[in-house]
Each structure stands twice: as structure tokens, then as C-alpha cells.
Design an enzyme around this catalytic site. Structure first.
Site, PDB file in Angstrom:
ATOM      1  N   HIS A 187       0.832  -1.202   0.000  1.00 23.35           N
ATOM      2  CA  HIS A 187       0.000   0.000   0.000  1.00 23.35           C
ATOM      3  C   HIS A 187       0.867   1.253   0.000  1.00 23.35           C
ATOM      4  O   HIS A 187       0.550   2.245  -0.658  1.00 23.35           O
ATOM      5  CB  HIS A 187      -0.902   0.023   1.248  1.00 23.35           C
ATOM      6  CG  HIS A 187      -2.114  -0.829   1.136  1.00 23.35           C
ATOM      7  ND1 HIS A 187      -2.965  -0.778   0.057  1.00 23.35           N
ATOM      8  CD2 HIS A 187      -2.637  -1.761   1.970  1.00 23.35           C
ATOM      9  CE1 HIS A 187      -3.962  -1.632   0.248  1.00 23.35           C
ATOM     10  NE2 HIS A 187      -3.776  -2.246   1.392  1.00 23.35           N
ATOM     11  N   GLU A 429      -4.221 -11.352 -20.824  1.00 20.59           N
ATOM     12  CA  GLU A 429      -3.525 -11.425 -19.536  1.00 20.59           C
ATOM     13  C   GLU A 429      -3.246 -12.858 -19.103  1.00 20.59           C
ATOM     14  O   GLU A 429      -2.877 -13.101 -17.956  1.00 20.59           O
ATOM     15  CB  GLU A 429      -4.333 -10.687 -18.456  1.00 20.59           C
ATOM     16  CG  GLU A 429      -5.806 -11.058 -18.430  1.00 20.59           C
ATOM     17  CD  GLU A 429      -6.617 -10.137 -17.526  1.00 20.59           C
ATOM     18  OE1 GLU A 429      -6.053  -9.552 -16.580  1.00 20.59           O
ATOM     19  OE2 GLU A 429      -7.827 -10.017 -17.758  1.00 20.59           O
ATOM     20  N   ASP A 453      -0.954  -9.424 -14.629  1.00 21.57           N
ATOM     21  CA  ASP A 453      -1.267 -10.850 -14.592  1.00 21.57           C
ATOM     22  C   ASP A 453      -0.506 -11.619 -15.665  1.00 21.57           C
ATOM     23  O   ASP A 453      -0.067 -12.746 -15.425  1.00 21.57           O
ATOM     24  CB  ASP A 453      -2.771 -11.080 -14.769  1.00 21.57           C
ATOM     25  CG  ASP A 453      -3.523 -10.974 -13.448  1.00 21.57           C
ATOM     26  OD1 ASP A 453      -2.870 -11.028 -12.390  1.00 21.57           O
ATOM     27  OD2 ASP A 453      -4.755 -10.831 -13.469  1.00 21.57           O
ATOM     28  N   CYS A 500      -2.741  -1.821 -20.695  1.00 23.43           N
ATOM     29  CA  CYS A 500      -3.259  -1.124 -19.522  1.00 23.43           C
ATOM     30  C   CYS A 500      -2.629  -1.632 -18.227  1.00 23.43           C
ATOM     31  O   CYS A 500      -2.991  -1.187 -17.145  1.00 23.43           O
ATOM     32  CB  CYS A 500      -4.776  -1.245 -19.445  1.00 23.43           C
ATOM     33  SG  CYS A 500      -5.387  -2.943 -19.430  1.00 23.43           S
TER      34      CYS A 500
END
Length: 565
Positions: A187, A429, A453, A500
């Protein structure tokens, strides 16, 4: 003489300032046992603490997607019956006071989550720690320290920064930060990147080696911090900081330009967004459109599956804000690393390979059709395009088209407006979608590569596992060859490929991806201008030649050496 400490690069850039040592309040947990007549009181204390923190989460300033994700994660965990039942059981069955019951439960959850080789669940360990701190402060009546009142130019050094700590930062006064704990996907790293703030993580025991008040320099580009730098080092980095500011000024002046190479090759530079607020930031940063609208946030922020009308209003607003520019909306990608309070997902050993994304949508077509109806209606107001995630076979995209065609026929029959030229694409992906790209392209209008991924699945490397983190690299030749294959297949069919995934935001990879033939970069908004700047200064033909040579290399290290990374 300065002291240099190495760390993990979480966010690039240069910061010069004074160390602010951020130590958490020391809390001594009450270990006294209670009597049976005190059980109700102690259980009520837990309820009050949770209710109070839930109120805090509702009042938190949620200026960006990362902060929204943090607040949602905490709400979800606080509402988990297992969490509260475990605390209450310790109070009722073991006669432990509320502080001790909370502390033991948090420690058990953190230990359990930390041992699982899954990036998302490891992040949940950090969330549980954070929740433990916040609830314990409530029980103790302690007002926690926060980072909203530090003086300008502060460099924060701490053992760790919880999601709450980073959410409450006054970014105008903080030059950068460095933490003992944390990794590239923590995070802390995500917030640093969102705020475009130099940051280092994984600094081991740095917080124990500083007192606070020292002068310091963070080199987020090279991955180290200098404590008590010499005058010569300060002068050197002040010049670099000046160059950094000049670069920011230059980027601000070109952010709205088209990304056209010196030999007249045009590339789109779009943004990844999760809500309307993100879109406002993306437009301000000069995006050519949106390459990824993560719709799962619409679901995660609700206490119910959003209705067709609720979704339609959001998609319509976003479409109108972009005008003729494309808005590529990813259909619901829930499951795996993202849950919902109001939907019971099956317990799975490996949720990333399980009941998620298109698999869930085709199993629960009622949910999928509601979203598709909203999207198709919103397409009447601009250049909205639909993108389907986690496709691994032809049947999935065929069924998606069948549902879309059924909705279009209904709309034709009742006179509902929509874009007759609505484009539908898929995310690439998985290795399966790479291998079947030449077949899949026949059923779609475009590809968009999700490298997060794709790299993980191609390399069979959990990117959140620190023991093997050195094996995870988007620069691995296997990943690069997969990207090139997908791009070539789309071009051979007269179609286009975007990206993306996080790799598209990596400005060290911009020229390489340009040379591989990528048609669209969809990145973090803060990176749009820099990507455009690199493309504008580059020759497409020259970068093609470089990329072709790189595809012949054998290791990620060779690739990065050739790119001078």
C-alpha cells in the site's frame, strides 16, 4: 560524512529535506482476565470501537482510487463475521478483556495472512495490522499521531506506514518517505506512486538509525537515501531537483500534445481510472482517452449490486466528459483479489485462478446483463468501448457477443439509442490468450495487454512473494515475446493493441514498447506527459530496430543492460 542506505524503489524522484521520525504510539495491552458479569460491557466496547472507526472511514477524504481501495478494504474486514466472532469468543469463552481479545485476534490474522503466498492476502495482513492499531487506540482513548501536521520539506522515516498513515499525509509538506518494511506492491508503494512522491521501502532497520532532524536526500531513481549529506552532495542533488522541476514544467507544457514520433508515427496515451474523480485528474493531465475504466469500484463502494440506472449515469457522465475521445470500460473484474460485502464468494485455494471476472459474469448472467445494458445505453453519448477481462477461450467471447447482440436487438425494437459501431475488445492477460491470439482477434475489435497478470502467469511467479521477487520481471524475454506476438497478430488483422498493465506506466520501458509496435499506452495519470514526451522525441523506425535486437536476448538482465536501466 554522509551515510548511504539502500532500499527498494517504490516511487521515483529526488527529495531533499529534514528527517521526521514517525514512531507509533506505544500501547500496553491490558492482560487482566474479566469476570462473567463484565462480558457484556467488554463486547460493547468492541462494538463501539468498530462503529467509531467505521465512521472515521466514512469521513475520510477519498481523493484517489488507492485511498478508496484502502477504506473499502478496512470496511470489508471490519464487517467480516469471523473477525468479530473471534474477538467475542475470546471475551465470552475465555474471559479475556476487549483489548487482549482484539490484540490476540489481530496477531492471529496477521500471522495467518503473512504465511500465504498470495499478494492480495499479504496486503490483508497489512490491513489487519492497521485495523488493530486503530481499534486499540479507540479502546485506550488515544488520539493517534498523523502526518497531516509535519512541517514543509519533511522526509518521513518510519518502521512502517499503515494505509491510514499514508491516507492522512499532507502531501504539500512531505518531500518523500522511507520505511523499514514494505515491498514494491505494498500500500505504501501504491500511495507514493499515486502522489508522485519519491519513496523507498524495505530499508530494514533505518528507523532505528536516525533520531529525527537530520538532513537527508532520497534518490528514488537509484534506490537509496543519504543521511547527513555533504555540502557537495546537497549541491549535486539540488541541481538534480532543479532539473526535475524543469522537467515537470516542460511536461506540463506538452501534456495536451499528440504523441507523434519524429518520423510521424502516432500513438495514443490514455489513462487508467476507477471513478469520475480519477477521470478529472486524467483529463487535467492530458489523456488521449481512457484505456481502462475499472468498474469494480462501482460495486465495491455499494452495499448492493448497482442497478442498470446507477451504472448508466456513471458511464454516461464519463463518456460525455471525454467527448470524442475513447472510454474503454472493463466489465466487472471481481473475485480473486477483490471481494464484495454483499456477495459470498466460494472459498478457494487460489482465487487468482478461480471464480472471477468473465467466469463469474457468465455464471451469473443476470449481473453481467445489467452492466452490459448500462454500457450499451451509455455508448450513445460518446466513444464508449467495452473490454472483457480474463478471456482464455473463444466460447467466452462468443457468449459475450451473444448477450450484447440480444440487448441491441431489444434496444432496436423499443427505440433505445446506442452506438451502432460499438467496439468490443478483450484483455490479454493469460498465456492461453497469447497462444490463441490469432483466433481471438477474429471476434474482437482490439486487444489490451494486462501485464500485471500476464507476467505473473507467463513466468509462474507470484509477484508478491519476496522469496522469488527477483524472478518477476516485465523485461523477461518470454513476456516481451508474448507482447510482440499479440501486437503483430492484431496488426496482421488490421486491428490494434493497447496496454493497460503497470508496464505501460514504466517510463523506462516506453521506447521498447513503442518499438514493439504498441498502439496505445494506458497509464497512471501522473505518467501521461512523460510518456508523451519520450514518444515525441523518438524515432519509431529506430526504436523498432532496437526492439527487434532486444527480442533476441536471453535474460532480463541483458534486456535491461541494453536499455541502460
Amino acid at each position: 560524512m554522509s551515510i548511504r542506505y539502500e532500499g527498494i524503489k517504490a516511487s521515483t524522484g529526488i527529495a531533499i529535506g529534514e528527517v521526521y521520525l514517525f514512531n507509533r504510539e506505544e500501547v500496553i495491552v491490558d492482560t487482566k482476565k474479566i469476570t462473567e458479569d463484565m462480558v457484556r460491557h467488554e463486547k460493547d466496547r468492541i462494538i463501539e470501537a468498530i462503529d467509531s472507526y467505521m465512521t472515521d472511514l466514512g469521513n475520510t477524504s477519498e481523493a484517489n482510487e488507492a485511498q478508496i481501495n484502502i477504506a473499502n478494504a478496512h470496511k470489508e474486514l471490519l464487517q467480516d463475521p469471523y473477525f468479530t466472532d473471534t474477538i467475542n469468543s475470546k471475551i465470552e469463552a475465555e474471559l479475556k478483556n476487549s483489548e487482549l481479545a482484539l490484540n490476540e485476534t489481530i496477531n492471529e490474522m496477521v500471522e495467518f495472512m503473512s504465511q500465504i503466498d498470495d499478494e492480495y492476502l499479504k496486503e490483508r495482513a497489512s490491513d489487519y495490522k492497521d485495523i488493530g492499531y486503530q481499534l486499540m487506540y479507540k479502546l485506550k482513548g488515544i488520539k493517534p499521531k498523523d502526518l497531516s501536521i509535519v512541517k514543509p520539506g519533511s522526509i518521513i522515516i518510519s518502521k512502517e506506514l499503515t494505509p491510514s498513515d499514508t491516507s492522512n499525509m499532507n502531501k504539500d509538506n512531505i518531500a518523500g518517505f522511507a520505511t523499514d518494511l514494505g515491498g514494491k506492491t505494498s500500500h505504501t508503494a501504491i500511495i507514493a506512486q499515486t502522489l508522485d512522491m519519491p519513496a523507498l521501502v524495505g530499508m530494514m532497520d533505518l528507523s532505528a538509525k536516525v533520531a529525527g532532524g537530520e538532513r537527508a536526500i532520497i534518490d528514488g531513481d537509484q534506490g537509496f537515501i543519504l543521511i547527513d549529506p555533504t555540502d557537495e552532495e546537497v549541491n549535486h542533488y539540488e541541481n538534480k531537483l532543479k532539473e526535475q522541476e524543469e522537467k515537470r514544467s516542460r511536461l506540463a507544457s506538452i501534456k495536451d500534445q499528440a504523441a507523434i514520433t519524429t518520423d510521424d508515427h502516432h500513438v495514443e496515451v490514455s489513462a487508467n481510472i476507477g471513478n469520475i474523480e480519477d477521470l478529472e485528474v486524467a483529463i487535467a493531465n492530458g489523456c488521449d482517452g481512457v484505456g481502462l475504466f475499472r468498474t469494480e469500484l462501482l460495486y465495491m463502494e455499494n452495499d448492493h449490486f448497482p442497478t442498470e440506472e446507477e451504472q448508466f449515469e456513471v458511464y454516461k457522465q464519463a463518456t460525455e466528459m471525454l467527448g470524442e475521445k475513447p472510454l474503454i470500460v472493463r466489465t466487472l473484474d471481481i473475485g480473486g483479489d477483490k471481494g464484495l460485502d454483499y456477495f459470498d464468494f466460494p472459498v478457494e485455494e487460489n482465487p487468482f485462478l478461480g471464480y472471477r471476472a468473465i467466469r463469474l459474469c457468465l455464471d451469473r448472467e443476470d449481473i453481467f446483463i445489467t452492466q452490459l445494458r448500462a454500457l450499451i445505453r451509455a455508448s450513445a453519448f460518446g466513444n464508449l468501448q467495452i473490454m472483457v477481462p480474463m478471456i482464455i477461450n473463444i466460447e467466452e467471447i462468443k457468449r459475450t457477443h451473444e448477450l450484447i447482440d440480444e440487448i441491441k436487438k431489444e434496444f432496436d425494437d423499443n427505440g433505445t439509442a446506442y452506438n451502432k459501431d460499438l467496439q468490443v475488445g478483450i484483455m490479454i492477460e493469460t498465456p492461453a490468450s497469447v497462444i490463441m491470439a490469432d483466433k481471438l482477434i477474429k471476434y474482437v475489435d482490439f486487444f489490451s495487454i494486462g501485464t500485471n497478470d500476464l507476467s505473473q502467469y507467463t513466468l509462474a511467479v507470484d509477484r508478491g512473494n519476496e522469496l522469488i521477487s527477483d524472478l518477476y520481471s516485465n523485461f523477461n524475454p518470454a513476456v516481451l515475446r508474448s507482447i510482440k506476438h499479440v501486437i503483430d497478430v492484431s496488426h496482421d488483422a488490421g486491428k490494434w493493441t493497447g496496454m493497460c498493465g503497470q508496464f505501460a506506466s514504466d517510463t523506462e520501458a516506453t521506447k521498447l514498447l513503442l518499438g514493439l509496435g504498441l498502439d496505445e499506452f494506458s497509464s497512471a495519470s501522473s505518467k501521461i506527459a512523460e510518456i508523451k514526451d519520450t514518444i515525441i522525441k523518438s524515432s519509431y523506425k529506430e526504436e523498432q530496430e532496437v526492439s527487434n535486437k532486444i527480442l533476441d536476448l536471453e535474460t532480463p538482465e541483458e534486456v535491461m543492460q541494453n536499455l541502460n536501466i
